[in-house]
Design a protein around this motif. Structure first.
Motif, PDB file in Angstrom:
ATOM      1  N   LEU A 133       0.388   3.941  -2.974  1.00  0.00           N
ATOM      2  CA  LEU A 133      -0.090   5.295  -2.733  1.00  0.00           C
ATOM      3  C   LEU A 133       0.854   6.314  -3.347  1.00  0.00           C
ATOM      4  N   LEU A 169      -1.891  15.371   2.212  1.00  0.00           N
ATOM      5  CA  LEU A 169      -2.049  13.923   2.210  1.00  0.00           C
ATOM      6  C   LEU A 169      -1.202  13.265   3.298  1.00  0.00           C
ATOM      7  N   MET A 192      -0.044   9.099  -6.530  1.00  0.00           N
ATOM      8  CA  MET A 192       0.106  10.551  -6.584  1.00  0.00           C
ATOM      9  C   MET A 192       0.343  11.013  -8.017  1.00  0.00           C
ATOM     10  N   LEU A 203       0.811  -1.218   0.000  1.00  0.00           N
ATOM     11  CA  LEU A 203       0.000   0.000   0.000  1.00  0.00           C
ATOM     12  C   LEU A 203       0.840   1.262   0.000  1.00  0.00           C
ATOM     13  N   GLY A 218      -2.864  11.244 -10.212  1.00  0.00           N
ATOM     14  CA  GLY A 218      -3.954  12.027  -9.666  1.00  0.00           C
ATOM     15  C   GLY A 218      -4.777  11.300  -8.625  1.00  0.00           C
ATOM     16  N   GLY A 219      -4.147  10.488  -7.832  1.00  0.00           N
ATOM     17  CA  GLY A 219      -4.846   9.835  -6.739  1.00  0.00           C
ATOM     18  C   GLY A 219      -5.490   8.519  -7.110  1.00  0.00           C
ATOM     19  N   ASP A 220      -5.390   8.126  -8.356  1.00  0.00           N
ATOM     20  CA  ASP A 220      -5.950   6.829  -8.744  1.00  0.00           C
ATOM     21  C   ASP A 220      -4.878   5.755  -8.677  1.00  0.00           C
ATOM     22  N   ALA A 247      -7.143  11.353  -1.253  1.00  0.00           N
ATOM     23  CA  ALA A 247      -6.514  11.771  -2.504  1.00  0.00           C
ATOM     24  C   ALA A 247      -7.578  11.982  -3.582  1.00  0.00           C
ATOM     25  N   ARG A 248      -8.575  11.118  -3.586  1.00  0.00           N
ATOM     26  CA  ARG A 248      -9.653  11.239  -4.568  1.00  0.00           C
ATOM     27  C   ARG A 248     -10.459  12.520  -4.350  1.00  0.00           C
ATOM     28  N   TYR A 282      -3.148   4.135   4.815  1.00  0.00           N
ATOM     29  CA  TYR A 282      -3.191   4.207   3.349  1.00  0.00           C
ATOM     30  C   TYR A 282      -4.611   4.276   2.794  1.00  0.00           C
ATOM     31  N   GLN A 333      -5.833   7.672   3.165  1.00  0.00           N
ATOM     32  CA  GLN A 333      -5.079   8.565   2.288  1.00  0.00           C
ATOM     33  C   GLN A 333      -5.588   8.482   0.848  1.00  0.00           C
ATOM     34  N   LEU A 334      -5.839   7.233   0.400  1.00  0.00           N
ATOM     35  CA  LEU A 334      -6.306   7.047  -0.973  1.00  0.00           C
ATOM     36  C   LEU A 334      -7.655   7.732  -1.185  1.00  0.00           C
TER      37      LEU A 334
END
Lengths: 365, 287
Positions: free
Chosen positions: A168, B107, A172, A164, A175-177, B90-91, B83, B86-87
């Motif tokens: 993560l 973040l 970044m 993870l 774009g967060g996906d 982030a979205r 995590y 965070q994910l």
């Protein structure tokens, strides 16, 4: 610093005494002791010095002796019976080793150029010292790779469980996906090797050959431990790691063999398991025993200890040079008692056999 | 709470039902005074973990325990990021159209930081007793990492910065000697080997820990256990087993241990099948 400058003398004598007994005492520790001694009353000097100067239970007797010598105070901890026995045994003359070494043919006409192939199948007991030296060189080419085991530690891998943290980081960028995913997997590590050498009488030649093998194959390798036994047991990992294997064996044989020779495998194993059974020395290791299995002690005891060993170790490999002679059957009572708890039973009496052993060890995973 | 001498500390520990031998009391006192980690070794069940608990109580500090195991690493000992949250976050940042340069800072904010024992101990500083239990179970790599944290009493988190303890926490390490610890770690620590207590002290310990048992029962158990320790057992009973055994005997209403009651409750003290067989055979003699 202690209150009176006069106090420093015994403190330094204590540190010196410990160093002479082989306990590493650095200046940092001596400074700690001075600070510790200052912090407590003189009646607790012994405990303060003990807490600051040593960090191994094994060093306690040496500490008590050094403390007594430096301060002239009885610490009331007499040396254990085992210790006295250990000290006495170094005085007892070595027996089998020199005799066996003198038995080998030393004549110049023994043909050195008899070909490596012939040497490979020649029993170590029949080899001249020159041939043994040549064998030692040959052995350095052998590779000994113990089987691997999975550790609990994870490392980045191409596939496996999701990582993870890394995923993560990569997300970044997108774009967060979490598109680009990272994985990790449990790492593998070579298993430890535990070598047990019988150094009594007739076995010393074979043991030395196997030690040469171990010395050559393992010097840079993973964790391993070696012990020598006769009527007692001694650890020889350190000696084998640093010294010439011949010297290491002479010293070990002097320590663990009695004038009447004989092998107490059961008792030696018991000592090993009592002291190291809970540690990584035995648990999960690949254990190689080199012995003719001629037990002078109680064969039942040997059977019991072998069962304990088999439960703790990953694999038990027994090398018995007698097995190399035709028509050998493990009828000796000791060998018969040990047999049910052995995974691999080989001869190990010549180079070819040792090559096979290297292969067996590798496949023991 | 500062102690002015070993005697005072010893009394305070006893007040919390821990009867330390003099050597242990001196070592703990030195660990407090010199602010050095204390490495404790000893047979299982002699009270290595318990001393840290008691110490936390008498100093009014928070006990922070780090149980070591094979494969333990920084993420489990020091800190970890949350995590999943965070994910998700982030979205939402993506949709909210936040300034991209501030995204990383958002973040990796403190609210996503999962604190693990070492970080918590460094943050708590002198207000904590950090117990690093069974350090021998962790691997060498972890030891090296631990050494770093212990040396500076500081933790560096790249995304946040360095967190330093105002005063280092009291650190107690325990080891069961399943492997030899690295010299560098040992050099930093004070060391004490906790031995089995004598019969007098063990009786007192049992009395403190199992108040429901009579003096006679406690003493008789202490005596039997002392004799069992002289036997050639695979796993010798420690004071913890002695306390359990006394409790078991008291629970079935025994006032003084005898061969029959000892045999019935032996499982509280002897935990190995071979040992059990050996002890059963000679129980009538030792009781």
């Amino acid at each position: 610093m202690p209150a009176a400058p006069g106090d420093l003398g015994p403190a330094l004598a204590l540190a010196r005494g410990l160093r002479e007994a082989g306990v590493p005492v650095g200046t940092g520790r001596v400074l700690s002791m001075a600070r510790g001694a200052e912090a407590v009353g003189p009646e607790d000097l012994y405990w303060a010095a003990r807490a600051t100067l040593i960090s191994r239970r094994e060093d306690l007797p040496a500490f008590d002796r050094a403390f007594e010598a430096a301060f002239g105070i009885e610490t009331g901890a007499p040396p254990s019976g085992q210790e006295i026995a250990d000290r006495l045994s170094t005085v007892v003359a070595p027996s089998g080793l020199t005799v066996a070494a003198g038995d080998v043919d030393d004549s110049p006409e023994s043909n050195l150029a008899s070909g490596i192939d012939a040497l490979r199948t020649k029993s170590f007991a029949d080899c001249t010292p020159a041939e043994l030296a040549l064998l030692a060189r040959l052995m350095t080419r052998l590779r000994l790779d113990p089987p691997m085991r999975r550790t609990r530690r994870r490392a980045t891998a191409r596939s496996g469980d999701p990582d993870l943290r890394r995923t993560l980081r990569r997300a970044m960028r997108t774009g967060g996906d979490p598109i680009d995913r990272a994985w990790r997997r449990r790492r593998v590590q070579p298993r430890r090797l535990l070598l047990l050498f019988d150094v009594s009488g007739s076995m010393s030649t074979y043991s030395r050959a196997l030690a040469m093998f171990a010395h050559a194959a393992l010097r840079t390798g993973p964790g391993w431990e070696a012990f020598a036994f006769g009527t007692r047991l001694t650890r020889m990992t350190r000696a084998l790691g640093t010294a010439d294997p011949d010297l290491a064996f002479a010293a070990a044989a002097a320590e663990v063999t009695d004038w009447d020779g004989g092998t107490r495998i059961g008792e030696s194993l018991k000592r090993l398991l009592d002291e190291h059974g809970r540690t990584r020395v035995v648990r999960g290791a690949v254990c190689v025993i080199l012995s003719d299995g001629l037990e002078v002690g109680d064969p039942e005891e040997l059977g019991r200890q072998m069962e304990r060993l088999a439960r703790l170790a990953h694999r038990v490999i027994w090398l018995n040079p007698l097995k190399g002679s035709h028509g050998y059957e493990p009828l000796a009572r000791g060998m018969a008692a040990a047999l049910p708890h052995i995974d691999v039973f080989r001869a190990g009496h010549n180079l070819q056999s040792l090559e096979e052993v290297a292969e067996v060890i590798q496949r023991a995973g | 709470m500062a102690f002015t001498g070993v005697d005072q500390l010893e009394a305070a520990l006893a007040g919390e039902s821990y009867l330390a031998d003099r050597g242990l009391a001196v070592s703990v006192y030195l660990a407090l005074t010199l602010r050095r980690p204390l490495l404790l070794e000893g047979e299982p069940g002699v009270g290595k973990t318990e001393i840290a608990r008691t110490l936390a109580r008498v100093t009014g500090a928070e006990l922070i325990r780090l149980q070591c195991y094979e494969g333990i690493d920084a993420a489990q000992a020091l800190y970890e990021w949350d995590y999943a949250r965070q994910l998700l976050y982030a979205r939402t940042l993506q949709d909210g159209g936040l300034d991209p340069s501030r995204r990383a800072a958002e973040l990796y904010g403190p609210e996503f930081l999962v604190e693990r024992p070492l970080l918590r101990a460094v943050r708590a500083g002198a207000g904590a007793v950090l117990l690093i239990d069974e350090i021998d179970r962790a691997d060498e790599e972890f030891e090296a990492f631990l050494l770093e944290v212990l040396a500076d009493a500081a933790v560096t988190i790249p995304e946040i910065g360095t967190i330093t303890a105002d005063a280092p926490p009291v650190v107690v390490l325990t080891s069961n000697r399943t492997r030899e610890l690295h010299d560098a770690l040992k050099r930093r620590c004070l060391y004490h080997w906790i031995d089995y207590p004598g019969i007098e002290r063990e009786t007192a310990i049992i009395r403190l820990r199992a108040p429901e048992a009579s003096e006679a029962l406690a003493r008789s158990v202490a005596e039997v256990v002392a004799r069992l320790r002289d036997l050639d057992l695979v796993k010798r009973p420690g004071p913890a087993e002695a306390i359990d055994w006394t409790r078991a005997l008291a629970a079935i209403g025994i006032g003084r241990i005898d061969a029959a009651s000892a045999a019935e409750t032996l499982g509280a003290a002897v935990k190995n099948r071979d040992d059990m067989a050996l002890v059963r055979k000679i129980l009538p003699e030792v009781v």
